[in-house]
Design an enzyme around this catalytic site. Structure first.
Site, PDB file in Angstrom:
ATOM      1  N   TYR A 140      82.492  49.266  33.188  1.00 52.35           N
ATOM      2  CA  TYR A 140      83.304  48.935  34.639  1.00 52.35           C
ATOM      3  C   TYR A 140      82.668  47.501  34.945  1.00 52.35           C
ATOM      4  CZ  TYR A 140      85.637  48.542  38.709  1.00 52.35           C
ATOM      5  OH  TYR A 140      87.108  47.308  40.145  1.00 52.35           O
TER       6      TYR A 140
ATOM      7  N   LYS B 283      77.631  44.588  45.482  1.00 57.00           N
ATOM      8  CA  LYS B 283      77.634  45.638  46.291  1.00 57.00           C
ATOM      9  C   LYS B 283      76.740  45.942  47.390  1.00 57.00           C
ATOM     10  CE  LYS B 283      80.424  48.527  43.752  1.00 57.00           C
ATOM     11  NZ  LYS B 283      80.711  48.148  42.487  1.00 57.00           N
TER      12      LYS B 283
ATOM     13  N   TYR C 137      93.589  51.495  44.942  1.00 54.56           N
ATOM     14  CA  TYR C 137      94.033  52.300  43.709  1.00 54.56           C
ATOM     15  C   TYR C 137      95.446  53.636  44.670  1.00 54.56           C
ATOM     16  CZ  TYR C 137      89.667  50.576  41.687  1.00 54.56           C
ATOM     17  OH  TYR C 137      88.989  49.126  41.956  1.00 54.56           O
TER      18      TYR C 137
HETATM   19  C1  PLP Z   1      82.228  47.464  41.990  1.00 51.92           C
HETATM   20  C2  PLP Z   1      81.644  46.511  40.113  1.00 51.92           C
HETATM   21  C3  PLP Z   1      82.590  44.948  40.026  1.00 51.92           C
HETATM   22  C4  PLP Z   1      83.541  44.491  41.051  1.00 51.92           C
HETATM   23  O1  PLP Z   1      83.251  44.453  42.649  1.00 51.92           O
HETATM   24  P1  PLP Z   1      84.335  44.028  43.621  1.00 51.92           P
HETATM   25  O2  PLP Z   1      83.393  43.459  44.802  1.00 51.92           O
HETATM   26  O3  PLP Z   1      84.181  45.486  44.043  1.00 51.92           O
HETATM   27  O4  PLP Z   1      84.823  42.591  42.728  1.00 51.92           O
HETATM   28  C5  PLP Z   1      82.057  44.725  38.938  1.00 51.92           C
HETATM   29  N1  PLP Z   1      81.010  45.715  38.062  1.00 51.92           N
HETATM   30  C6  PLP Z   1      80.618  46.755  38.688  1.00 51.92           C
HETATM   31  C7  PLP Z   1      79.527  47.132  37.694  1.00 51.92           C
HETATM   32  C8  PLP Z   1      80.935  47.249  39.627  1.00 51.92           C
HETATM   33  O5  PLP Z   1      80.080  48.852  40.155  1.00 51.92           O
END
Ligand code: PLP
Length: 404
Positions: free
Chosen positions: A125, A251, A5
């Site tokens: 998100y 994650k 970003y």
């Molecule tokens: C970080 C995140 C994503 C995206 O994951 P990336 O590995 O960055 O593509 C999707 N959903 C949620 C809830 C997230 O926190």
């Protein structure tokens, strides 16, 4: 080179990290910082963990990678079994990143139902790819630039923190009004992360589960941020005692070592889909699946429930004073997540200068100064809450500047 970003050249130079060990980052200039971010929710066991290091170096002796089309291997099979046991969802698709796992979940729902509209709540998100962007908050979801190119899904209001019968009624009305066209409801369970670090009452998740069943719509739980103990339960859905039809994980899956994600679903959904039209080049990468397997073993062995409870108590106590600072709107804590929400967007550089002065790494965005430390944080947690409180007190001296 672009950073997340950001513009090129960037407005603010990035700090050079030369080493990461335990809960500490060492910068090239010799400064040591306690990491309050776990590298975006991922490094739950801390950095340079001997068990995770060994899983990778052992796997490297056998193979770094082979294609997953027509071939398979032990680390991927073992990981899929562990994930199925943990979630109660027996069918597993391994993806390369969280956003891709969300794309795959959406594909599963579209293929299963033959419909192509989704319902979600505001404030969410779900990632930066196009399918995922379309279910991020339409106003504050970072992706308004692309709104013309995104499919129009159905958005219910922001879920409140407290229980409110009227909100359940609003969800029921919204789902009923669109039931015929909906493939799935997609939400982050209990904690909305990058969309605003908000917590909502688990009754709404139970409500959505019931509504999905009533109307023949699938429920997708995006547990990419909430999974693996972060909220105090193993998964966010556990707060509501429900099981989704489809779940996204990412994650913390590899303990923060490599990019890997997974989309899981019920037998019924898998059987209804048949051939799933997705297959990334690096699907099921042996190094990533090996380190993920080791990270989940480590999670099973460590007293994460007690650790997260202790972090929750430490954050609650350590951030209490920040609530009194004039620039602060709200302080909230759930599990190993601590949030200071400000009235105005913060000047990211200025807040980072303050917390780095206290030997802490944080990455605030918009009106949020927040932390989700490694579960192994121990006494260093004090340093994080002290730094956050100092940052909160430093606010309100002149206009802030927005950042992400
Ligand atoms: C970080 C995140 C994503 C995206 O994951 P990336 O590995 O960055 O593509 C999707 N959903 C949620 C809830 C997230 O926190």
């Amino acid at each position: 080179m672009w950073h997340p970003y950001a513009a090129v050249p960037s407005h603010a130079p990035a700090h050079v990290v030369s080493r990461a060990d335990g809960v500490r980052l060492t910068l090239a200039d010799g400064r040591e910082l306690v990491d309050g971010m776990s590298s975006w929710w991922a490094a739950i066991h801390g950095y340079n963990h001997p068990r995770l290091n060994r899983a990778l170096t052992d796997q490297l002796q056998d193979m770094a990678h082979v294609m997953f089309g027509g071939l398979t291997h032990e680390p991927a099979v073992r990981l899929a079994r562990t994930l199925a046991d943990m979630t109660g969802l027996p069918r597993v698709f391994l993806a390369d990143s969280g956003s891709v796992a969300v794309e795959v979940a959406i594909k599963m729902a579209f293929q299963f139902t033959g419909r192509s509209r989704l319902l979600t709540v505001r404030g969410g998100y779900h990632g930066d790819t196009f399918g995922a962007m379309a279910v991020c908050d339409p106003v504050n979801g970072m992706h308004h630039l692309f709104s013309g190119a995104l499919p129009r899904h159905v958005f219910a209001d922001l879920p409140p923190a407290e229980f409110d019968e009227a909100y359940l009624a609003h969800l029921a009305e919204t789902v009923a009004a669109h039931a015929g066209e909906l493939a799935a409801i997609i939400v982050e369970p209990v904690v909305q992360g990058a969309g605003g670090m908000r917590f909502y009452h688990p009754a709404y998740l139970r409500g959505l589960r019931e509504l999905a069943d009533e109307h023949g719509v699938l429920l997708i739980a995006d547990e990419i941020a909430t999974g693996f103990g972060r909220t105090g339960e193993l998964f966010g859905c556990d707060h509501a005692g429900i099981r989704p039809d489809i779940m996204c994980l990412g994650k913390a899956l590899t303990g923060g070592y490599m990019s890997l994600a997974a989309t899981l679903c019920t037998e019924r959904v898998a059987a209804g889909i048949g051939v799933l039209m997705h297959g990334p080049t690096f699907m099921g990468n042996p190094l990533a699946t090996a380190v993920a397997g080791a990270s989940l073993d480590l999670l099973a062995e460590r007293p994460w429930r007690e650790e997260v409870k202790r972090i929750e108590a430490g954050l609650t106590e350590g951030l209490a004073e920040a609530a009194a600072a004039p620039g602060v709107k709200d302080v909230r804590v759930l599990g190993a997540i601590g949030v200071v929400e400000t009235h105005e967007p913060v000047d990211v550089r200025r807040v980072q200068d303050v917390v780095m002065g206290h030997g802490v790494w944080l990455r605030p965005f918009n009106r949020l100064i927040y932390t989700m430390p490694p579960y192994s944080i121990g006494d260093d947690l004090d340093r994080i809450t002290t730094a956050m409180t100092a940052a909160a007190r430093s606010l309100g001296r002149g206009p802030g500047r927005s950042g992400t």
